[in-house]
Design a protein around this motif. Structure first.
Motif, PDB file in Angstrom:
ATOM      1  N   HIS A   1       0.825  -1.215   0.000  1.00  0.00           N
ATOM      2  CA  HIS A   1       0.000   0.000   0.000  1.00  0.00           C
ATOM      3  C   HIS A   1       0.861   1.268   0.000  1.00  0.00           C
ATOM      4  O   HIS A   1       0.405   2.330  -0.432  1.00  0.00           O
TER       5      HIS A   1
ATOM      6  N   LYS B   1       1.547   1.940  -3.895  1.00  0.00           N
ATOM      7  CA  LYS B   1       0.504   1.671  -4.873  1.00  0.00           C
ATOM      8  C   LYS B   1       0.200   2.861  -5.777  1.00  0.00           C
ATOM      9  O   LYS B   1      -0.328   2.683  -6.873  1.00  0.00           O
TER      10      LYS B   1
ATOM     11  N   LYS C   1     -11.008  -1.451  -9.683  1.00  0.00           N
ATOM     12  CA  LYS C   1     -10.254  -1.981  -8.549  1.00  0.00           C
ATOM     13  C   LYS C   1     -10.960  -3.137  -7.844  1.00  0.00           C
ATOM     14  O   LYS C   1     -10.360  -3.797  -6.991  1.00  0.00           O
TER      15      LYS C   1
ATOM     16  N   ASP D   1      -5.665  -1.554  -4.702  1.00  0.00           N
ATOM     17  CA  ASP D   1      -6.849  -1.064  -3.994  1.00  0.00           C
ATOM     18  C   ASP D   1      -7.886  -2.160  -3.761  1.00  0.00           C
ATOM     19  O   ASP D   1      -8.862  -1.952  -3.034  1.00  0.00           O
TER      20      ASP D   1
END
Length: 284
Positions: free
Chosen positions: A94, A97, A126, A167
């Motif tokens: 994350h 990303k 996503k 995501d």
């Protein structure tokens, strides 16, 4: 006018590689990443699961030959389960990303094939993930193609035949972390959870070219001495998910529950085989 000017791909990847005692295989794995991701922007998230061999040293020796933008090395304490080991790298992903939104899981003793990054082209939002065919290399060096249409129906694909958008993941990961669900098939349990509990089906790639080479070896999940027990336990847990709508993430089964469901599955298979033998024309 055709030029040789480099045109970057709009698909940028993070390869999540959790490693435990993979010294004999790690260079072969990294070489396959170099070949398959040539022409793409990508980074490697390498998580060492407290290896007792020289896996990380071998990776460091090869690192200069990698064509990735950067290697991020994480040295973790020994994970309690494989699901936990995978989720730790998802949490780290994350952080990157925004620039590298697409996720490629990788096992250190396997090889990525060039078709794998192409799966990203089929993800439209996503909330989707894509899967492709894979190739199984047996201990006798025989290549067997596992067709995406067939195993897509029974959710039999591994994390190494997928592409996700970052995501897609919750902040705490994707895979179950309890000991019972980590039977060696925690990835397939994850696909059942997504389908039955989250109502999310995978996008099946419209081509049959293998995107990954799964390499059997002695000691691997498919070659362990208790593999039949593990497989049947997986089927028992999958029945809990499908037939009882059991969310094994928020309410993981005890081993007794899982084994009771496993035994019901075994008995149903025996009964089905008996019925087929007694009434063979019913199956024509």
């Amino acid at each position: 006018m055709i030029t040789e000017e480099y045109i970057p791909s709009k698909y940028k990847f993070q390869v999540l590689l959790s490693v435990y005692n993979a010294e004999p295989y790690i260079v072969r794995c990294l070489e396959s990443l170099n070949e398959s991701l040539s022409g793409y922007d990508w980074i490697l998230l390498y998580g060492d699961d407290q290896s007792e061999d020289d896996s990380t040293i071998e990776m460091a020796r090869y690192a200069r030959q990698l064509n990735c933008d950067k290697v991020h090395l994480f040295e973790f304490d020994k994970a309690k389960t494989v699901g936990q080991a995978k989720n730790r790298l998802i949490k780290e992903a994350h952080n990157y990303k925004k620039e590298y939104p697409y996720i490629l899981f990788m096992d250190a003793d396997d090889e990525m094939l060039p078709g794998r990054p192409k799966l990203a082209e089929y993800i439209e939002n996503k909330n989707q993930y894509a899967v492709g065919s894979y190739e199984r290399l047996t201990v006798n060096n025989q290549k067997v193609t596992m067709n995406n249409n067939k195993f897509g129906e029974r959710m039999g694909f591994g994390p190494w035949a997928t592409v996700f958008h970052c995501d897609f993941f919750e902040d705490d990961g994707l895979f179950p972390e309890d000991e019972v669900c980590n039977t060696g098939f925690e990835d397939i349990i994850t696909w059942h959870h997504l389908k039955e509990i989250k109502n999310i089906d995978p996008i099946i790639a419209p081509f049959e070219e293998p995107v990954h080479r799964y390499i059997e070896r002695n000691g691997s999940t498919s070659k362990q001495k208790n593999v039949n027990y593990q497989r049947n336990l997986y089927w028992g847990i999958s029945k809990l998910i499908k037939e009882n709508q059991r969310d094994v993430y928020t309410n993981p089964p005890s081993r007794q529950e899982a084994e009771e469901s496993m035994n019901r599955y075994i008995e149903s298979k025996k009964q089905k085989n008996t019925d087929s033998a007694l009434h063979p024309l019913d199956n024509v």
